[in-house]
Design a protein around this motif. Structure first.
Motif, PDB file in Angstrom:
ATOM      1  N   TYR A 144       0.960  -1.161   0.036  1.00  0.00           N
ATOM      2  CA  TYR A 144       0.009  -0.165   0.036  1.00  0.00           C
ATOM      3  C   TYR A 144       0.878   1.478   0.043  1.00  0.00           C
ATOM      4  O   TYR A 144       0.347   2.377  -0.484  1.00  0.00           O
ATOM      5  N   ASN A 145       2.116   1.199   0.599  1.00  0.00           N
ATOM      6  CA  ASN A 145       2.951   2.188   0.496  1.00  0.00           C
ATOM      7  C   ASN A 145       3.207   2.607  -0.943  1.00  0.00           C
ATOM      8  O   ASN A 145       3.368   3.605  -1.251  1.00  0.00           O
TER       9      ASN A 145
ATOM     10  N   ILE B 261       0.467   4.109  -3.034  1.00  0.00           N
ATOM     11  CA  ILE B 261       0.169   5.431  -2.652  1.00  0.00           C
ATOM     12  C   ILE B 261       1.365   6.392  -3.189  1.00  0.00           C
ATOM     13  O   ILE B 261       1.122   7.465  -3.914  1.00  0.00           O
ATOM     14  N   ASP B 262       2.575   5.990  -3.169  1.00  0.00           N
ATOM     15  CA  ASP B 262       3.757   6.567  -3.380  1.00  0.00           C
ATOM     16  C   ASP B 262       3.660   6.770  -5.043  1.00  0.00           C
ATOM     17  O   ASP B 262       3.960   7.824  -5.607  1.00  0.00           O
TER      18      ASP B 262
ATOM     19  N   THR C 112      -4.032  12.144  -7.103  1.00  0.00           N
ATOM     20  CA  THR C 112      -4.315  12.149  -5.734  1.00  0.00           C
ATOM     21  C   THR C 112      -4.894  11.044  -5.272  1.00  0.00           C
ATOM     22  O   THR C 112      -6.002  10.606  -5.828  1.00  0.00           O
ATOM     23  N   PRO C 113      -4.212  10.361  -4.109  1.00  0.00           N
ATOM     24  CA  PRO C 113      -5.129   8.888  -3.808  1.00  0.00           C
ATOM     25  C   PRO C 113      -6.176   9.250  -2.927  1.00  0.00           C
ATOM     26  O   PRO C 113      -6.108   9.949  -1.848  1.00  0.00           O
TER      27      PRO C 113
ATOM     28  N   ILE D 120      -8.579   7.069  -0.543  1.00  0.00           N
ATOM     29  CA  ILE D 120      -8.407   5.497  -0.144  1.00  0.00           C
ATOM     30  C   ILE D 120      -9.751   5.299   0.676  1.00  0.00           C
ATOM     31  O   ILE D 120      -9.904   5.851   1.748  1.00  0.00           O
TER      32      ILE D 120
ATOM     33  N   PHE E  41      -0.419   5.408   6.673  1.00  0.00           N
ATOM     34  CA  PHE E  41      -0.465   5.991   5.270  1.00  0.00           C
ATOM     35  C   PHE E  41      -0.985   7.711   5.496  1.00  0.00           C
ATOM     36  O   PHE E  41      -0.996   8.254   4.394  1.00  0.00           O
TER      37      PHE E  41
ATOM     38  N   ARG F  16       0.257  10.816   3.631  1.00  0.00           N
ATOM     39  CA  ARG F  16       0.228  11.025   2.162  1.00  0.00           C
ATOM     40  C   ARG F  16      -1.213  11.099   1.461  1.00  0.00           C
ATOM     41  O   ARG F  16      -1.501  11.481   0.557  1.00  0.00           O
ATOM     42  N   VAL F  17      -2.179  10.435   2.202  1.00  0.00           N
ATOM     43  CA  VAL F  17      -3.577  10.294   1.749  1.00  0.00           C
ATOM     44  C   VAL F  17      -4.384  11.728   1.752  1.00  0.00           C
ATOM     45  O   VAL F  17      -4.643  12.023   3.031  1.00  0.00           O
TER      46      VAL F  17
ATOM     47  N   TRP G 116      -9.802  10.026   2.851  1.00  0.00           N
ATOM     48  CA  TRP G 116     -10.195   8.746   3.117  1.00  0.00           C
ATOM     49  C   TRP G 116     -11.664   8.710   3.075  1.00  0.00           C
ATOM     50  O   TRP G 116     -12.470   9.559   3.387  1.00  0.00           O
TER      51      TRP G 116
END
Length: 459
Positions: free
Chosen positions: A100-101, A104-105, A113-114, A116, A153, A156-157, A160
């Motif tokens: 998942y890292n 996202i990265d 843009t994530p 999640i 996370f 960076r997210v 949500w």
């Protein structure tokens, strides 16, 4: 006429862990209810295709994210698999953290843009066996899982989403038998719905306490209830359908309280869930920053024309019947009405009655069977019908935005043809076609069109 959208508008698509990752028994992932259900009742799934591989995002996420960038995505929603991240319900799986890292990265590196999600129908079997959403123990477990996700996370997210379409879990698993655990009983369904909103509120409360830089919301499939006529009986039927299927989640998520009319109705019929004194204060803390709206079809209803058996169990259907409007436009493959103005009506309702909350279209799409029919000599699916579908919905979205609605983006369901629960691959939804034998990805005509829309921020 030219349609231009606000600066910074989110253009992209949506998917979920269970429907795209595959690798169902790899990387330390435990079973979900979908893995289990397929094992015990494979005949319930189209062509007996289960969730084992789906569209192989777990292996091919870098290629897929590059394709997203190529077709103009600046945002993308997917979900974390609870069963992958915490396979025994307690400990964190480091392989999942790495995956998942990396996802996202890679999204951020490609300017995407994530968004999640924490739960998209895929209950870990471990927690289902302990009662699932019927149990407060699962509510507490979800809150711990959410906190772990935020800490791992959350730096960076940007957005949500606590749940995707919680009403579908209720309808499918506890009322209409189209999702596991295939139980039936309204009071049980009401308890599940209430517990999911408690879990949502705990996650929101936790997120705010961590003072992370992003926003937190929920994704609801809002299905406008249209009455057959303006007759008082039809209007009442529509009002009650809206209470059960929209406002039961929309009101607590946006206003922090349940509709008084719904509470009164359930109390009258002795169908209220069990709750504790402090629960209503917790629900009040669950008001979202951002609302995701999944819109596919309207709900058309009329007053009941037939009597309910006095021996029948309590159901929402006591108060209305479905109504097929003459002359309606249909997607014949999915059996759903296409009514583009519904997206406008949803946004105007949010503007007028829900504080004009920031929102975005988190899903909208058209599933089509046998899309191979539309493959041209150059090997591309010429899905002009999907382009028309998206364009007409965007026009109504644009009108609502022009009239003041705070709609911030549009995500199609979905990026790549993916596995769709019991429907498997019967209907294709993606901007990208997927060859199930070779896993080769090919951009459809709609993907190329969408890239232009995104780059021009309109059409």
């Amino acid at each position: 006429m030219k349609y231009r959208f606000p600066e910074g508008f989110w253009w992209g698509s949506a998917s979920s862990a269970a429907q795209s990752e595959g690798a169902a028994q790899q990387g330390g992932k435990a079973k979900t209810i979908w893995d289990h259900w397929f094992e015990i009742e494979p005949n319930r799934f189209h062509n007996q295709i289960g969730p084992a591989q789906t569209s192989t995002f777990y292996e091919n996420y870098r290629q897929d994210i590059q394709l997203m960038k190529n077709i103009g995505h600046n945002s993308f929603r997917t979900s974390i698999s609870w069963a992958r991240l915490m396979p025994d319900g307690i400990n964190v799986n480091q392989e999942a953290v790495t995956f998942y890292n990396n996802v996202i990265d890679a999204l951020i590196e490609n300017g995407i843009t994530p968004f999640i999600g924490l739960f998209h129908f895929d209950m870990p079997l471990y927690w289902q066996q302990k009662g699932g959403w019927e149990s407060r123990e699962t509510v507490e477990a979800y809150a711990k899982y959410a906190e772990i996700c935020f800490n791992l996370f959350g730096d960076r997210v940007a957005c949500w989403m606590t749940f995707n379409e919680p009403v579908v879990v209720v309808e499918g698993g506890y009322l209409y038998d189209f999702h596991y655990p295939n139980k039936f009983g309204f009071r049980m369904a009401a308890q599940v719905a209430f517990h999911m909103m408690l879990a949502h509120s705990l996650a929101v409360r936790c997120y705010r306490s961590l003072k992370l830089p992003g926003r937190i919301g929920i994704v609801l499939n809002l299905t406008p209830s249209y009455p057959r006529s303006q007759h008082p009986a039809d209007l009442k039927a529509s009002f009650i359908a809206d209470l059960f299927f929209n406002r039961a989640f929309l009101d607590p998520a946006v206003k922090g309280a349940y509709p008084a009319e719904l509470v009164s109705l359930l109390k009258e019929h002795d169908q209220l869930p069990v709750y504790q004194a402090e629960d209503l204060a917790l629900i009040a803390d669950g008001k979202v920053d951002l609302l995701g709206i999944n819109y596919y079809q309207p709900r058309r209803v009329k007053a009941r024309m037939t009597a309910i058996s006095p021996d029948a169990p309590f159901m929402p259907d006591w108060f209305f019947e479905n109504y097929e409007m003459p002359g309606r436009k249909m997607n014949p493959y999915r059996g759903w009405e296409i009514y583009e103005k519904g997206i406008y009506d949803i946004l105007i309702n949010l503007r007028d009655h829900y504080g004009n909350i920031d929102c975005y279209i988190s899903e909208n799409g058209m599933g089509v069977e046998n899309e191979e029919r539309f493959i041209a000599d150059d090997g591309q699916v010429k899905d002009d019908y999907r382009i028309d579908f998206i364009r007409e919905h965007l026009k109504w979205m644009h009108k609502a935005i022009q009239e003041g609605a705070h709609c911030r983006g549009y995500h199609l369901w979905t990026f790549i043809d993916n596995w769709s629960w019991m429907n498997a691959y019967n209907n294709r939804y993606g901007f990208i076609s997927l060859d199930l034998e070779t896993q080769v990805r090919t951009v459809k005509k709609s993907g190329e069109w969408f890239a232009e829309v995104s780059r021009n921020n309109g059409f």
